[in-house]
Scaffold this motif. Structure first.
Motif, PDB file in Angstrom:
ATOM      1  N   GLU A  74     -34.485  26.799 -10.561  1.00 45.82           N
ATOM      2  CA  GLU A  74     -33.170  26.355 -10.103  1.00 45.82           C
ATOM      3  C   GLU A  74     -32.917  26.691  -8.638  1.00 45.82           C
ATOM      4  O   GLU A  74     -31.786  26.591  -8.169  1.00 45.82           O
ATOM      5  CB  GLU A  74     -32.069  26.997 -10.970  1.00 45.82           C
ATOM      6  CG  GLU A  74     -32.117  26.561 -12.431  1.00 45.82           C
ATOM      7  CD  GLU A  74     -30.979  27.164 -13.229  1.00 45.82           C
ATOM      8  OE1 GLU A  74     -29.814  26.890 -12.904  1.00 45.82           O
ATOM      9  OE2 GLU A  74     -31.262  27.914 -14.174  1.00 45.82           O
ATOM     10  N   THR A  75     -33.930  27.093  -7.911  1.00 47.93           N
ATOM     11  CA  THR A  75     -33.744  27.468  -6.512  1.00 47.93           C
ATOM     12  C   THR A  75     -34.564  26.575  -5.592  1.00 47.93           C
ATOM     13  O   THR A  75     -35.577  25.991  -5.990  1.00 47.93           O
ATOM     14  CB  THR A  75     -34.143  28.937  -6.264  1.00 47.93           C
ATOM     15  OG1 THR A  75     -35.546  29.092  -6.493  1.00 47.93           O
ATOM     16  CG2 THR A  75     -33.362  29.867  -7.172  1.00 47.93           C
TER      17      THR A  75
ATOM     18  N   ARG B 135     -29.296  27.511  -4.376  1.00 43.37           N
ATOM     19  CA  ARG B 135     -29.430  26.972  -5.721  1.00 43.37           C
ATOM     20  C   ARG B 135     -29.460  25.447  -5.658  1.00 43.37           C
ATOM     21  O   ARG B 135     -28.648  24.836  -4.976  1.00 43.37           O
ATOM     22  CB  ARG B 135     -28.266  27.441  -6.598  1.00 43.37           C
ATOM     23  CG  ARG B 135     -28.396  27.007  -8.055  1.00 43.37           C
ATOM     24  CD  ARG B 135     -27.331  27.647  -8.913  1.00 43.37           C
ATOM     25  NE  ARG B 135     -27.494  27.283 -10.318  1.00 43.37           N
ATOM     26  CZ  ARG B 135     -26.751  27.768 -11.298  1.00 43.37           C
ATOM     27  NH1 ARG B 135     -25.790  28.629 -11.026  1.00 43.37           N
ATOM     28  NH2 ARG B 135     -26.971  27.394 -12.540  1.00 43.37           N
TER      29      ARG B 135
ATOM     30  N   ARG C 106     -28.796  21.724  -6.661  1.00 42.72           N
ATOM     31  CA  ARG C 106     -27.685  21.053  -7.320  1.00 42.72           C
ATOM     32  C   ARG C 106     -28.163  19.736  -7.900  1.00 42.72           C
ATOM     33  O   ARG C 106     -28.850  18.964  -7.231  1.00 42.72           O
ATOM     34  CB  ARG C 106     -26.543  20.786  -6.333  1.00 42.72           C
ATOM     35  CG  ARG C 106     -25.905  22.069  -5.796  1.00 42.72           C
ATOM     36  CD  ARG C 106     -24.735  21.732  -4.893  1.00 42.72           C
ATOM     37  NE  ARG C 106     -24.123  22.935  -4.340  1.00 42.72           N
ATOM     38  CZ  ARG C 106     -23.083  22.905  -3.520  1.00 42.72           C
ATOM     39  NH1 ARG C 106     -22.554  21.742  -3.160  1.00 42.72           N
ATOM     40  NH2 ARG C 106     -22.562  24.028  -3.063  1.00 42.72           N
TER      41      ARG C 106
ATOM     42  N   PHE D 120     -32.591  35.575  -7.701  1.00 44.49           N
ATOM     43  CA  PHE D 120     -31.742  34.655  -8.448  1.00 44.49           C
ATOM     44  C   PHE D 120     -31.804  35.027  -9.919  1.00 44.49           C
ATOM     45  O   PHE D 120     -32.870  34.991 -10.534  1.00 44.49           O
ATOM     46  CB  PHE D 120     -32.200  33.210  -8.255  1.00 44.49           C
ATOM     47  CG  PHE D 120     -31.430  32.216  -9.081  1.00 44.49           C
ATOM     48  CD1 PHE D 120     -30.175  31.783  -8.675  1.00 44.49           C
ATOM     49  CD2 PHE D 120     -31.957  31.720 -10.263  1.00 44.49           C
ATOM     50  CE1 PHE D 120     -29.466  30.865  -9.434  1.00 44.49           C
ATOM     51  CE2 PHE D 120     -31.259  30.807 -11.028  1.00 44.49           C
ATOM     52  CZ  PHE D 120     -29.995  30.381 -10.609  1.00 44.49           C
TER      53      PHE D 120
ATOM     54  N   LYS E   5     -31.281  34.200 -13.601  1.00 40.50           N
ATOM     55  CA  LYS E   5     -31.167  32.978 -14.393  1.00 40.50           C
ATOM     56  C   LYS E   5     -29.994  33.034 -15.365  1.00 40.50           C
ATOM     57  O   LYS E   5     -29.403  32.001 -15.685  1.00 40.50           O
ATOM     58  CB  LYS E   5     -32.463  32.742 -15.171  1.00 40.50           C
ATOM     59  CG  LYS E   5     -33.678  32.470 -14.295  1.00 40.50           C
ATOM     60  CD  LYS E   5     -34.905  32.222 -15.151  1.00 40.50           C
ATOM     61  CE  LYS E   5     -36.145  31.963 -14.303  1.00 40.50           C
ATOM     62  NZ  LYS E   5     -37.357  31.747 -15.127  1.00 40.50           N
TER      63      LYS E   5
ATOM     64  N   ASP F 210     -26.883  34.364 -15.129  1.00 39.05           N
ATOM     65  CA  ASP F 210     -25.544  34.071 -14.612  1.00 39.05           C
ATOM     66  C   ASP F 210     -25.551  33.244 -13.328  1.00 39.05           C
ATOM     67  O   ASP F 210     -24.490  32.945 -12.773  1.00 39.05           O
ATOM     68  CB  ASP F 210     -24.769  35.373 -14.377  1.00 39.05           C
ATOM     69  CG  ASP F 210     -25.510  36.335 -13.445  1.00 39.05           C
ATOM     70  OD1 ASP F 210     -26.493  35.918 -12.813  1.00 39.05           O
ATOM     71  OD2 ASP F 210     -25.101  37.501 -13.356  1.00 39.05           O
ATOM     72  N   GLY F 211     -26.744  32.871 -12.827  1.00 39.86           N
ATOM     73  CA  GLY F 211     -26.823  32.057 -11.620  1.00 39.86           C
ATOM     74  C   GLY F 211     -26.465  32.806 -10.353  1.00 39.86           C
ATOM     75  O   GLY F 211     -26.186  32.181  -9.324  1.00 39.86           O
TER      76      GLY F 211
END
Length: 370
Positions: A211-212, A245, A247, A270, A272, A274-275
Motif C-alpha cells: 500500500e506504499t 500511501r 490511493r 507503514f 498495515k 491502521d495505515g
C-alpha cells in the motif's frame, strides 16, 4: 577457456552458465556478479543479454477454455476449406481435371492431428500459469507487459534495469518492471525485499510495494514489503526519498499527497493494521561522508556542541539540542568503530544527558539534577 572479451549479445544468451545466473540458479554467482568490473567493455552486451533472458522467462498469461475452443474451431474451418497440396498440383491439370474434386484420405487425418496438437499445446502453455503476488493499489497501465523476476534461491539476486539502475533482490522476493522504461516515468512493483541503486534521471523512479509508494530521482534505499509482515519499511542509504500511501481512486486534479520525506539513515514504517506512516532512523546508521578525517573522531577537551555538529554532518542526521544547556560541557574521547548509538551513549553519559529518536531526528536533553 572461453574468450569473454569477444562475447557478443548472442554469446551471452547461448551461454548456459549465464542463463542459469540470470534465472537465479547455477554455481557461478560470484563470477557473473563481478563480470562487469572485469570486462567493462562488454557491459552493454552483458546488460542487453540479461534483459533478453529475463524477458524470455516471463510467466505467460493464462489462456481460457473459450480461447482454446475458438482456436480449435478456426483450425478445423481452415482445414476444411484449404489444401496446400491441392493448390500445388492444380496448376498442372487441365480445366476438367482441375474442376474434379480431389480426395485425399490423409487430409482430415492431418487436420485432426493438427487440432489435437493445438489443443494440447494451448493447454500445456496455460498450465504454467502461476498465481502472481501483485502489490495492491497499482495505477492503471499495461501491467501484463511487465517483466517478472522471482528470486527462489537462498542468495541475493542482482537485476539490472535498462536505465542503468540496479536492484538486489532478496530471497523469496518478486520484482515486476518494464523491459524498457517509458520516456516519462520509471515504475516497478515489489513484493518482498530489495535494495535499490537508482540512476539519477529527470524521470521519477517509483516503487509500488503493498500500500506504499516510494518515489525518488536517484539514490540508494531498501524496501521491505513481504505479504506476511505486519509493516512495510523503507530505509534510505543516501540521497532523498519520498514515501506515501497509494490511493486507489485519487482525483487526477488533486496533486496533494500525504507522506514523508526521508534523507540518508532515515526510515519510514507503514503499519498495515491502521495505515499509520511514521518516520524514524535505520537500525545502524552509516557515515555518509567518507573523509578519512571523519571516520575517526578524536577530541581533547572539545565542546559537546562541536562534537554533536560533527556527528550530524558525518551521518546526515539532524541532532537537536539546547546549546546553552551544554555550554560548559567539554569532552575528551576517541571514537572510531562504535556505532552512532554507542557514540551517543558515551557522550550522553559524560555530559549527564539522554537522547531520544523523534520523527527521524535525534533529540538530546540535559538530565535534571535533583
Amino acid at each position: 577457456m572461453k574468450n569473454y572479451e569477444a562475447y557478443t549479445v548472442a554469446d551471452f544468451i547461448e551461454d548456459e552458465s549465464f542463463q542459469e545466473w540470470v534465472q537465479g540458479r547455477g554455481n557461478r554467482q560470484s563470477f557473473w556478479l563481478s563480470f562487469p568490473e572485469r570486462y567493462p567493455d562488454k557491459l552493454e552486451a552483458f546488460r542487453q543479454a540479461e534483459q533478453f533472458v529475463r524477458a524470455a522467462t516471463v510467466a505467460p498469461e493464462r489462456i481460457s477454455e473459450a480461447e482454446i475452443r475458438r482456436e480449435t474451431e478456426k483450425l478445423i474451418e481452415s482445414a476444411g476449406s484449404y489444401s496446400p497440396y491441392r493448390q500445388l498440383v492444380s496448376s498442372d491439370l487441365n480445366d476438367e481435371e482441375a474442376s474434379t474434386p480431389i480426395r485425399y484420405p490423409f487430409r482430415w487425418g492431418l487436420a485432426v492431428a493438427a487440432v489435437v496438437a493445438v489443443v494440447i499445446g494451448l493447454r500445456w502453455y496455460g498450465s504454467f500459469d502461476q498465481p502472481r503476488q501483485v502489490p495492491a493499489h497499482l495505477p492503471e497501465g499495461p501491467i501484463n507487459q511487465l517483466v517478472e523476476t522471482v528470486n527462489n534461491t537462498p542468495h541475493l539476486l542482482r537485476v539490472a534495469l535498462t536505465d542503468g539502475s540496479e536492484v538486489v533482490l532478496s530471497p523469496k522476493s518478486r520484482l515486476r518492471y518494464p523491459a524498457h522504461f517509458a520516456a516519462d516515468s520509471r515504475t516497478v512493483y515489489l513484493t518482498g525485499e530489495a535494495s535499490f541503486s537508482v540512476t539519477r534521471r529527470n524521470q521519477p523512479f517509483m516503487v509500488y510495494s503493498g500500500e506504499t509508494v516510494t518515489k525518488v530521482l536517484g539514490t540508494r534505499f531498501v524496501v521491505r514489503a513481504f505479504d506476511s509482515d505486519k509493516k512495510i519499511t523503507v530505509q534510505v542509504r543516501s540521497g532523498k526519498v519520498s514515501v506515501y500511501r497509494a490511493r486507489v481512486n485519487q482525483n487526477a486534479g488533486n496533486k496533494e499527497v500525504s507522506g514523508l520525506i526521508l534523507y540518508a539513515n532515515q526510515a519510514a514504517i507503514f503499519e498495515k493494521s491502521d495505515g499509520n506512516l511514521t518516520k524514524t532512523l535505520v537500525a545502524n546508521p552509516a557515515i555518509v561522508t567518507q573523509s578519512s578525517q571523519e571516520t575517526q573522531f578524536v577530541y581533547d577537551a572539545v565542546a559537546l556542541s562541536v562534537i554533536l555538529r560533527q556527528l550530524e554532518k558525518s551521518y546526515g542526521i539532524p541532532i537537536q539540542f539546547d546549546e546553552q544547556s551544554f555550554l560548559e560541557c567539554r569532552i575528551t574521547a576517541t571514537l572510531s568503530n562504535e556505532s552512532l548509538y554507542e557514540k551517543l551513549d558515551l557522550l550522553c553519559k559524560a555530559a549527564s544527558a539522554t537522547y531520544q529518536i523523534t520523527d527521524g531526528q535525534i533529540v538530546i536533553s540535559r538530565q535534571t539534577i535533583h
